[in-house]
Design a protein around this motif. Structure first.
Motif, mmCIF file in Angstrom:
data_model
loop_
_atom_site.group_PDB
_atom_site.id
_atom_site.type_symbol
_atom_site.label_atom_id
_atom_site.label_comp_id
_atom_site.label_asym_id
_atom_site.label_seq_id
_atom_site.Cartn_x
_atom_site.Cartn_y
_atom_site.Cartn_z
ATOM 1 N N SER A 4 -3.354 8.110 -0.207
ATOM 2 C CA SER A 4 -2.677 9.280 -0.796
ATOM 3 C C SER A 4 -3.678 10.409 -1.021
ATOM 4 C CB SER A 4 -1.994 8.896 -2.105
ATOM 5 O OG SER A 4 -2.936 8.402 -3.043
ATOM 6 N N ARG A 5 -4.912 10.073 -1.381
ATOM 7 C CA ARG A 5 -5.935 11.105 -1.579
ATOM 8 C C ARG A 5 -6.174 11.888 -0.299
ATOM 9 N NH1 ARG A 5 -10.779 11.793 0.107
ATOM 10 N NH2 ARG A 5 -10.831 9.729 1.076
ATOM 11 N N MET A 6 -6.253 11.195 0.834
ATOM 12 C CA MET A 6 -6.511 11.878 2.098
ATOM 13 C C MET A 6 -5.362 12.814 2.458
ATOM 14 S SD MET A 6 -8.424 8.978 4.440
ATOM 15 C CE MET A 6 -7.292 7.627 4.114
ATOM 16 N N GLU A 7 -4.121 12.357 2.248
ATOM 17 C CA GLU A 7 -2.972 13.228 2.561
ATOM 18 C C GLU A 7 -2.965 14.458 1.662
ATOM 19 O OE1 GLU A 7 1.692 13.134 1.760
ATOM 20 O OE2 GLU A 7 1.085 11.613 3.230
ATOM 21 N N ASN A 8 -3.180 14.266 0.350
ATOM 22 C CA ASN A 8 -3.188 15.398 -0.573
ATOM 23 C C ASN A 8 -4.258 16.412 -0.189
ATOM 24 O OD1 ASN A 8 -1.117 14.285 -2.133
ATOM 25 N ND2 ASN A 8 -2.536 13.223 -3.488
ATOM 26 N N LYS A 9 -5.428 15.922 0.172
ATOM 27 C CA LYS A 9 -6.536 16.799 0.550
ATOM 28 C C LYS A 9 -6.186 17.617 1.790
ATOM 29 C CE LYS A 9 -11.376 16.490 2.095
ATOM 30 N NZ LYS A 9 -11.180 16.774 3.527
ATOM 31 N N GLN A 10 -5.560 16.992 2.772
ATOM 32 C CA GLN A 10 -5.248 17.675 4.021
ATOM 33 C C GLN A 10 -4.120 18.688 3.845
ATOM 34 O OE1 GLN A 10 -4.663 14.155 6.382
ATOM 35 N NE2 GLN A 10 -6.849 13.683 6.362
ATOM 36 N N ILE A 11 -3.136 18.382 2.996
ATOM 37 C CA ILE A 11 -2.083 19.353 2.703
ATOM 38 C C ILE A 11 -2.662 20.546 1.955
ATOM 39 C CG2 ILE A 11 0.034 19.765 1.394
ATOM 40 C CD1 ILE A 11 0.859 16.887 1.988
ATOM 41 N N VAL A 37 -7.181 6.197 8.015
ATOM 42 C CA VAL A 37 -7.342 4.746 8.094
ATOM 43 C C VAL A 37 -7.920 4.203 6.790
ATOM 44 C CG1 VAL A 37 -8.410 2.837 9.370
ATOM 45 C CG2 VAL A 37 -7.730 4.933 10.578
ATOM 46 N N VAL A 38 -7.342 3.103 6.311
ATOM 47 C CA VAL A 38 -7.910 2.382 5.178
ATOM 48 C C VAL A 38 -8.018 0.908 5.545
ATOM 49 C CG1 VAL A 38 -7.085 3.957 3.392
ATOM 50 C CG2 VAL A 38 -5.624 2.077 4.129
ATOM 51 N N HIS A 39 -9.002 0.245 4.949
ATOM 52 C CA HIS A 39 -9.210 -1.188 5.151
ATOM 53 C C HIS A 39 -9.037 -1.916 3.825
ATOM 54 C CE1 HIS A 39 -10.945 -1.148 9.278
ATOM 55 N NE2 HIS A 39 -11.309 0.078 8.930
ATOM 56 N N ILE A 82 0.831 -1.202 0.000
ATOM 57 C CA ILE A 82 0.000 0.000 0.000
ATOM 58 C C ILE A 82 0.870 1.258 0.000
ATOM 59 C CG2 ILE A 82 -1.607 1.375 1.399
ATOM 60 C CD1 ILE A 82 -3.004 -1.222 2.155
ATOM 61 N N LEU A 83 1.878 1.301 0.893
ATOM 62 C CA LEU A 83 2.734 2.484 0.957
ATOM 63 C C LEU A 83 3.538 2.658 -0.330
ATOM 64 C CD1 LEU A 83 4.034 2.399 4.646
ATOM 65 C CD2 LEU A 83 2.109 3.654 3.695
ATOM 66 N N GLY A 84 3.984 1.541 -0.905
ATOM 67 C CA GLY A 84 4.745 1.621 -2.152
ATOM 68 C C GLY A 84 3.915 2.141 -3.305
ATOM 69 N N ARG A 85 2.661 1.703 -3.384
ATOM 70 C CA ARG A 85 1.806 2.160 -4.481
ATOM 71 C C ARG A 85 1.270 3.567 -4.226
ATOM 72 N NH1 ARG A 85 -1.623 -3.341 -6.083
ATOM 73 N NH2 ARG A 85 0.068 -4.794 -5.598
ATOM 74 N N ALA A 86 1.183 3.965 -2.958
ATOM 75 C CA ALA A 86 0.682 5.302 -2.639
ATOM 76 C C ALA A 86 1.747 6.368 -2.881
ATOM 77 C CB ALA A 86 0.217 5.354 -1.180
ATOM 78 N N ARG A 87 3.018 5.995 -2.737
ATOM 79 C CA ARG A 87 4.103 6.990 -2.767
ATOM 80 C C ARG A 87 4.092 7.858 -4.036
ATOM 81 N NH1 ARG A 87 7.718 3.720 -1.350
ATOM 82 N NH2 ARG A 87 7.442 4.071 0.866
ATOM 83 N N ASP A 116 -4.719 -1.685 -4.411
ATOM 84 C CA ASP A 116 -4.670 -0.486 -5.262
ATOM 85 C C ASP A 116 -5.652 0.572 -4.760
ATOM 86 O OD1 ASP A 116 -2.662 -1.046 -7.048
ATOM 87 O OD2 ASP A 116 -3.977 -2.016 -8.507
ATOM 88 N N ASP A 117 -6.864 0.136 -4.419
ATOM 89 C CA ASP A 117 -7.881 1.074 -3.930
ATOM 90 C C ASP A 117 -7.432 1.733 -2.630
ATOM 91 O OD1 ASP A 117 -9.475 0.462 -6.070
ATOM 92 O OD2 ASP A 117 -10.719 -0.976 -4.982
ATOM 93 N N ALA A 118 -6.861 0.951 -1.725
ATOM 94 C CA ALA A 118 -6.415 1.490 -0.432
ATOM 95 C C ALA A 118 -5.264 2.469 -0.625
ATOM 96 C CB ALA A 118 -5.998 0.343 0.490
ATOM 97 N N ALA A 119 -4.327 2.147 -1.523
ATOM 98 C CA ALA A 119 -3.196 3.049 -1.781
ATOM 99 C C ALA A 119 -3.682 4.365 -2.357
ATOM 100 C CB ALA A 119 -2.212 2.383 -2.747
ATOM 101 N N ARG A 120 -4.639 4.297 -3.279
ATOM 102 C CA ARG A 120 -5.179 5.522 -3.868
ATOM 103 C C ARG A 120 -5.857 6.386 -2.808
ATOM 104 N NH1 ARG A 120 -8.780 3.414 -6.987
ATOM 105 N NH2 ARG A 120 -10.478 3.786 -5.525
ATOM 106 N N ASP A 121 -6.570 5.747 -1.899
ATOM 107 C CA ASP A 121 -7.321 6.519 -0.908
ATOM 108 C C ASP A 121 -6.414 7.108 0.164
ATOM 109 O OD1 ASP A 121 -10.028 7.260 -0.857
ATOM 110 O OD2 ASP A 121 -10.326 6.193 1.025
#
Length: 308
Positions: free
Chosen positions: A135-142, A105-107, A43-48, A128-133
């Motif tokens: 990263s989406r949450m971090e981008n939104k908060q920044i 948090v993602v499940h 998840i972290l690798g695909r989110a990066r 893939d879905d969890a990695a996308r989400d």
């Protein structure tokens, strides 16, 4: 059993209880733990690559959820210090920034029925879905933290960069407003190095005829997801695009210009936890990933927004 990943050392630990963060090394016998590590790394690798706005922050890694960190926020140099005279320390050269990290948090959940019926790799799709989400949450908060800055140069307002009343010439030169923001930030002692904006505004920017001339001159290098440009006599600006930034500039929001090294924004990057569990009553296997972070606006003078 939880897996705990240190943001400081990038090492993994078993966490037998919520209050213990130092533990023994993981061994191959810890089957469920190793599976949780695999999911976490995937998840972290695909989110990066999808962390679109980390480039506008100064990341500070921490393993505790609360921290008080001193960050240099003002010029500390003293000019023309005479011989045998001690240079004074600027009283406000450091600002204490308090962090209280929250968790995203993602499940990853696979029901027994889905596992039995699927003719393809369900787990891979859910990862893939969890990695996308995540990263989406971090981008939104920044984006929310960055757009909370104050507008500094109201005299150079945003005017539709894509407008073309008399083709083929654009109505507005974007660099007039960009240059005004750069000059303000440099006047405060910082060197802007990023511009962040919504992809639709970026599309208007790259098709603007004033910008196109700079591309032909080799001053700007532009791509689908961003690029960089350097006006003569000004620092090089890297462009970051993300859909969570404002799409239509208003009187309070618009494209951002700033200095990530000042830092204008700090990203408190905490630990990441992963755990595997099964709900026998409901009939599913699951992994839960918790990522702790907090972006904060630190030096307001090091960032500006181009509003209408």
């Amino acid at each position: 059993m939880r897996i705990w990943r240190s943001s400081v050392t990038s090492e993994y630990y078993k966490q037998p209880s919520p209050s213990i963060y130092e533990a023994q090394a993981i061994t191959p016998e810890d089957i469920t733990s190793i599976e949780a590590i695999t999911i976490l790394d995937e998840i972290l690798g695909r989110a990066r690559p999808q962390y679109k706005l980390r480039g506008i922050c100064r990341p500070i890694r921490m393993d505790s959820l609360t921290a008080r960190i001193d960050i240099a926020t003002a010029l500390t140099g003293q000019e023309k210090v005479p011989a045998l005279v001690e240079a004074e320390i600027a009283a406000e050269s450091y600002t204490a920034v308090d962090f209280e990290l929250w968790k995203n948090v993602v499940h990853v959940v696979i029901s027994d029925e889905a596992a039995k019926k699927a003719a393809h790799d369900l787990l891979n799709l859910h990862v893939d879905d969890a990695a996308r989400d995540i990263s989406r949450m971090e981008n939104k908060q920044i984006a929310e933290a960055a757009e909370a800055c104050t507008e500094k140069v109201s005299g150079e307002a945003y005017s539709d960069w894509g407008a073309m009343t008399t083709p083929p010439d654009s109505d507005t030169n974007p660099f007039e407003a960009i240059r005004a923001s750069i000059e303000y930030i440099e006047g405060k002692g910082y060197e802007p190095n990023f511009m962040a904006l919504h992809p639709s505004i970026w599309g208007k920017f790259v098709t603007n005829t004033y910008v196109r001339d700079l591309v032909h001159a080799g001053i700007a290098a532009l791509g689908r997801d961003g690029g960089q440009f350097s006006l003569p006599g000004y620092p090089t600006i890297t462009v970051n695009t993300d859909y969570h930034l404002v799409q239509t500039p208003t009187a309070t929001k618009g494209p951002l210009i700033g200095d990530s090294k000042a830092p204008a924004l700090v990203l408190g990057e905490g630990p990441t936890e992963a755990a595997q569990y099964r709900d026998e009553k409901a009939g599913y296997d699951a992994y839960i990933i918790r990522q702790y972070l907090e972006p904060k606006l630190v030096v307001d003078d090091a960032i500006d927004k181009i509003c209408t």
